[in-house]
Motif scaffolding. Structure first.
Motif, PDB file in Angstrom:
ATOM      1  N   ASP A 109      -6.256   0.974   3.062  1.00 16.59           N
ATOM      2  CA  ASP A 109      -5.508   0.675   4.612  1.00 16.59           C
ATOM      3  C   ASP A 109      -5.829  -0.424   5.277  1.00 16.59           C
ATOM      4  O   ASP A 109      -6.777  -1.279   5.172  1.00 16.59           O
ATOM      5  CB  ASP A 109      -5.851   1.975   5.645  1.00 16.59           C
ATOM      6  CG  ASP A 109      -5.759   3.280   4.746  1.00 16.59           C
ATOM      7  OD1 ASP A 109      -4.405   4.088   4.044  1.00 16.59           O
ATOM      8  OD2 ASP A 109      -6.261   3.976   5.058  1.00 16.59           O
ATOM      9  N   GLY A 110      -4.243  -0.843   5.663  1.00 16.63           N
ATOM     10  CA  GLY A 110      -4.618  -2.415   6.725  1.00 16.63           C
ATOM     11  C   GLY A 110      -4.557  -1.414   8.508  1.00 16.63           C
ATOM     12  O   GLY A 110      -4.697  -0.674   9.065  1.00 16.63           O
ATOM     13  N   PRO A 111      -4.070  -2.202   9.051  1.00 17.61           N
ATOM     14  CA  PRO A 111      -4.654  -1.837  10.896  1.00 17.61           C
ATOM     15  C   PRO A 111      -3.327  -1.249  10.862  1.00 17.61           C
ATOM     16  O   PRO A 111      -1.700  -0.974  10.817  1.00 17.61           O
ATOM     17  CB  PRO A 111      -4.455  -3.074  11.265  1.00 17.61           C
ATOM     18  CG  PRO A 111      -3.967  -4.227  10.908  1.00 17.61           C
ATOM     19  CD  PRO A 111      -3.851  -3.559   9.149  1.00 17.61           C
ATOM     20  N   LYS A 112      -3.350  -0.471  12.090  1.00 15.88           N
ATOM     21  CA  LYS A 112      -1.824  -0.302  12.931  1.00 15.88           C
ATOM     22  C   LYS A 112      -0.992   0.879  11.650  1.00 15.88           C
ATOM     23  O   LYS A 112       0.386   1.047  12.064  1.00 15.88           O
ATOM     24  CB  LYS A 112      -0.416  -1.210  13.513  1.00 15.88           C
ATOM     25  CG  LYS A 112      -1.288  -2.343  14.778  1.00 15.88           C
ATOM     26  CD  LYS A 112      -0.607  -2.954  14.613  1.00 15.88           C
ATOM     27  CE  LYS A 112      -1.559  -4.587  15.638  1.00 15.88           C
ATOM     28  NZ  LYS A 112      -1.090  -5.265  16.371  1.00 15.88           N
ATOM     29  N   GLY A 113      -1.531   1.587  11.059  1.00 14.22           N
ATOM     30  CA  GLY A 113      -1.080   2.681  10.280  1.00 14.22           C
ATOM     31  C   GLY A 113      -0.171   2.003   9.113  1.00 14.22           C
ATOM     32  O   GLY A 113       1.048   2.447   8.538  1.00 14.22           O
ATOM     33  N   GLU A 114      -0.360   0.397   8.527  1.00 19.92           N
ATOM     34  CA  GLU A 114      -0.212  -0.039   7.452  1.00 19.92           C
ATOM     35  C   GLU A 114      -0.972   0.297   6.519  1.00 19.92           C
ATOM     36  O   GLU A 114      -2.377   0.528   6.898  1.00 19.92           O
ATOM     37  CB  GLU A 114       0.249  -1.561   7.865  1.00 19.92           C
ATOM     38  CG  GLU A 114       1.364  -1.701   9.169  1.00 19.92           C
ATOM     39  CD  GLU A 114       0.611  -2.861   9.566  1.00 19.92           C
ATOM     40  OE1 GLU A 114       1.738  -3.927   9.860  1.00 19.92           O
ATOM     41  OE2 GLU A 114       0.140  -3.636   9.865  1.00 19.92           O
ATOM     42  N   VAL A 115      -0.452  -0.614   5.207  1.00 18.81           N
ATOM     43  CA  VAL A 115      -2.001  -0.434   4.047  1.00 18.81           C
ATOM     44  C   VAL A 115      -1.296  -1.474   3.040  1.00 18.81           C
ATOM     45  O   VAL A 115      -0.448  -2.527   3.473  1.00 18.81           O
ATOM     46  CB  VAL A 115      -0.894   0.768   2.689  1.00 18.81           C
ATOM     47  CG1 VAL A 115      -1.196   1.649   3.591  1.00 18.81           C
ATOM     48  CG2 VAL A 115       0.750   0.592   2.457  1.00 18.81           C
ATOM     49  N   PHE A 116      -2.131  -2.301   2.600  1.00 19.04           N
ATOM     50  CA  PHE A 116      -2.542  -3.136   1.518  1.00 19.04           C
ATOM     51  C   PHE A 116      -2.112  -3.004  -0.117  1.00 19.04           C
ATOM     52  O   PHE A 116      -2.984  -1.636  -0.551  1.00 19.04           O
ATOM     53  CB  PHE A 116      -3.640  -4.143   1.934  1.00 19.04           C
ATOM     54  CG  PHE A 116      -3.820  -4.824   2.935  1.00 19.04           C
ATOM     55  CD1 PHE A 116      -3.382  -6.092   2.777  1.00 19.04           C
ATOM     56  CD2 PHE A 116      -4.928  -4.596   3.825  1.00 19.04           C
ATOM     57  CE1 PHE A 116      -3.753  -6.721   4.134  1.00 19.04           C
ATOM     58  CE2 PHE A 116      -5.267  -4.791   4.950  1.00 19.04           C
ATOM     59  CZ  PHE A 116      -4.190  -6.586   4.441  1.00 19.04           C
ATOM     60  N   GLU A 117      -1.005  -3.211  -0.663  1.00 16.49           N
ATOM     61  CA  GLU A 117      -0.980  -3.197  -1.643  1.00 16.49           C
ATOM     62  C   GLU A 117      -0.597  -4.607  -2.807  1.00 16.49           C
ATOM     63  O   GLU A 117      -0.137  -5.359  -1.516  1.00 16.49           O
ATOM     64  CB  GLU A 117       0.860  -2.322  -1.511  1.00 16.49           C
ATOM     65  CG  GLU A 117       0.938  -1.099  -0.446  1.00 16.49           C
ATOM     66  CD  GLU A 117       0.517  -0.076  -1.525  1.00 16.49           C
ATOM     67  OE1 GLU A 117       1.084  -0.049  -2.474  1.00 16.49           O
ATOM     68  OE2 GLU A 117      -0.192   0.843  -1.074  1.00 16.49           O
ATOM     69  N   TYR A 131       1.694  -3.556   3.744  1.00 16.46           N
ATOM     70  CA  TYR A 131       3.565  -3.156   4.206  1.00 16.46           C
ATOM     71  C   TYR A 131       2.928  -2.195   5.362  1.00 16.46           C
ATOM     72  O   TYR A 131       2.209  -1.094   5.629  1.00 16.46           O
ATOM     73  CB  TYR A 131       3.459  -2.367   2.513  1.00 16.46           C
ATOM     74  CG  TYR A 131       4.237  -3.059   1.580  1.00 16.46           C
ATOM     75  CD1 TYR A 131       5.139  -2.950   0.461  1.00 16.46           C
ATOM     76  CD2 TYR A 131       3.173  -3.777   0.479  1.00 16.46           C
ATOM     77  CE1 TYR A 131       5.480  -3.653  -0.082  1.00 16.46           C
ATOM     78  CE2 TYR A 131       3.586  -4.010  -0.206  1.00 16.46           C
ATOM     79  CZ  TYR A 131       3.951  -4.297  -0.873  1.00 16.46           C
ATOM     80  OH  TYR A 131       4.952  -4.965  -2.033  1.00 16.46           O
ATOM     81  N   ASN A 132       4.228  -2.785   6.397  1.00 18.16           N
ATOM     82  CA  ASN A 132       4.738  -1.320   6.862  1.00 18.16           C
ATOM     83  C   ASN A 132       5.741  -0.141   6.392  1.00 18.16           C
ATOM     84  O   ASN A 132       5.428   0.061   5.417  1.00 18.16           O
ATOM     85  CB  ASN A 132       4.790  -1.931   8.523  1.00 18.16           C
ATOM     86  CG  ASN A 132       6.281  -2.484   7.651  1.00 18.16           C
ATOM     87  OD1 ASN A 132       6.532  -2.126   7.008  1.00 18.16           O
ATOM     88  ND2 ASN A 132       7.098  -3.543   8.749  1.00 18.16           N
ATOM     89  N   GLU A 133       5.285   1.000   7.740  1.00 14.42           N
ATOM     90  CA  GLU A 133       6.008   2.145   6.776  1.00 14.42           C
ATOM     91  C   GLU A 133       7.345   1.599   5.846  1.00 14.42           C
ATOM     92  O   GLU A 133       8.146   2.086   5.274  1.00 14.42           O
ATOM     93  CB  GLU A 133       6.291   2.647   8.016  1.00 14.42           C
ATOM     94  CG  GLU A 133       6.971   4.324   6.938  1.00 14.42           C
ATOM     95  CD  GLU A 133       7.253   5.169   8.284  1.00 14.42           C
ATOM     96  OE1 GLU A 133       8.210   6.016   8.426  1.00 14.42           O
ATOM     97  OE2 GLU A 133       6.036   5.702   9.392  1.00 14.42           O
ATOM     98  N   ALA A 134       8.591   0.726   6.680  1.00 14.69           N
ATOM     99  CA  ALA A 134       9.752   0.156   6.053  1.00 14.69           C
ATOM    100  C   ALA A 134       9.698  -0.380   4.899  1.00 14.69           C
ATOM    101  O   ALA A 134      10.287  -0.045   4.405  1.00 14.69           O
ATOM    102  CB  ALA A 134       9.977  -0.616   7.878  1.00 14.69           C
ATOM    103  N   THR A 166      -4.215   6.180  -3.468  1.00 19.10           N
ATOM    104  CA  THR A 166      -3.353   6.899  -2.444  1.00 19.10           C
ATOM    105  C   THR A 166      -4.416   6.629  -1.273  1.00 19.10           C
ATOM    106  O   THR A 166      -5.698   6.586  -1.353  1.00 19.10           O
ATOM    107  CB  THR A 166      -2.636   8.128  -2.098  1.00 19.10           C
ATOM    108  OG1 THR A 166      -3.485   9.455  -2.677  1.00 19.10           O
ATOM    109  CG2 THR A 166      -1.605   8.106  -3.249  1.00 19.10           C
ATOM    110  N   SER A 167      -3.740   6.733   0.272  1.00 18.93           N
ATOM    111  CA  SER A 167      -4.875   7.489   0.973  1.00 18.93           C
ATOM    112  C   SER A 167      -3.642   8.351   2.035  1.00 18.93           C
ATOM    113  O   SER A 167      -2.238   8.286   1.860  1.00 18.93           O
ATOM    114  CB  SER A 167      -5.506   6.279   1.444  1.00 18.93           C
ATOM    115  OG  SER A 167      -4.224   5.333   2.400  1.00 18.93           O
TER     116      SER A 167
END
Length: 262
Positions: A109-117, A131-134, A166-167
């Motif tokens: 998981d990244g900051p502000k509801g983002e994820v590292f992929e 990655y952000n949601e978009a 996943t998370s």
């Protein structure tokens, strides 16, 4: 001897026929008391044709999760060179989901509801990217868009994260994009990516035949680079036969869609 009237004869015939149909329906129900869901991730596609042949011969439907992965032929699984393969699977009535376009692994998981992929393929292969949601939605949806270009048919609104990693944040991203995440049962891990010396096909077959339960989702690949002794077709067809013999039918994902196949 007393003769039976035409009307009485008709009623008796109808009753016998109804009884036969009822017995047949009961037999089908009894024969198919449980359901399992076969799924295949793309992988290197080396046994893709063999898997398709077995599913067709056994009259079984499966759900395929697609990435644009490098194949044993040196091309990629969503190239035009694979158009015919996917078109045939659509005609046969299988279902399809996204496995992320570039086979993008969740890292953390990244900051502000983002994820590292970390994409495995594509122009940013091997890089860890935020990655952000978009951006995540675009990665999932790109498979759907490409599949429609190849087949004029959309995938189901389902996806699977590579490696099953996943998370809750990542799952929520997929949900917000309109795609339900599909994992697999512990017993559904069919072991086709394991070392074949330590996990021979006969052991994998016995384990899956014994441990799979009603409602379980399985997971295998259409080809794996690392396994010396290929899992398919050695295990797949006999596993299907064993499961049929144990009262299983085969469903399509998501679970609320499609009729089970025997």
């Amino acid at each position: 001897m007393k003769r039976i009237s035409h009307n009485a004869f008709t009623r008796i015939t109808a009753a016998l026929m109804f009884g036969c149909f009822s017995l047949a329906a009961f037999a089908q129900t009894a024969e198919c008391s449980k359901k399992v869901y076969l799924t295949f991730d793309t992988g290197n596609m080396s046994v893709a044709e063999k898997v398709a042949e077995i599913l067709k011969r056994q009259n079984v439907k499966a759900t395929f999760f697609l990435s644009n992965e490098k194949t044993f032929r040196g091309d990629f699984s969503l190239d035009d060179s694979w158009k015919g393969y996917w078109q045939e699977r659509v005609k046969e009535g299988h279902h399809f989901g996204s496995h992320t376009y570039d086979h993008t692994y969740f890292v953390k998981d990244g900051p502000k509801g983002e994820v590292f992929e970390r994409p495995q393929f594509g122009p940013k292969a091997g890089m860890t990217i935020l990655y952000n949601e978009a951006a995540m939605c675009k990665e999932i949806r790109k498979v759907d868009q490409r599949f429609q270009e190849l087949t004029e048919h959309p995938i189901q609104k389902i996806w699977r994260a590579p490696g099953g990693k996943t998370s809750p944040v990542l799952i929520r991203m997929g949900d917000m994009c309109g795609y339900q995440h599909i994992g697999w049962a512990a017993a559904g891990f069919l072991g086709d990516e394991l070392n074949s010396d330590k996990h021979p096909n006969n052991v994998l077959l016995e384990k899956a035949s014994r441990d799979l339960k009603d409602g379980d989702i399985t997971m295998a690949h259409l080809g794996i680079w690392s396994r010396k002794d290929p899992w398919a077709p050695a295990v797949l067809e006999q596993l299907i036969i064993n499961l049929k013999g144990s009262g299983f039918c085969f469903g399509l994902l998501p679970k609320n869609s499609g009729n089970p196949s025997k």
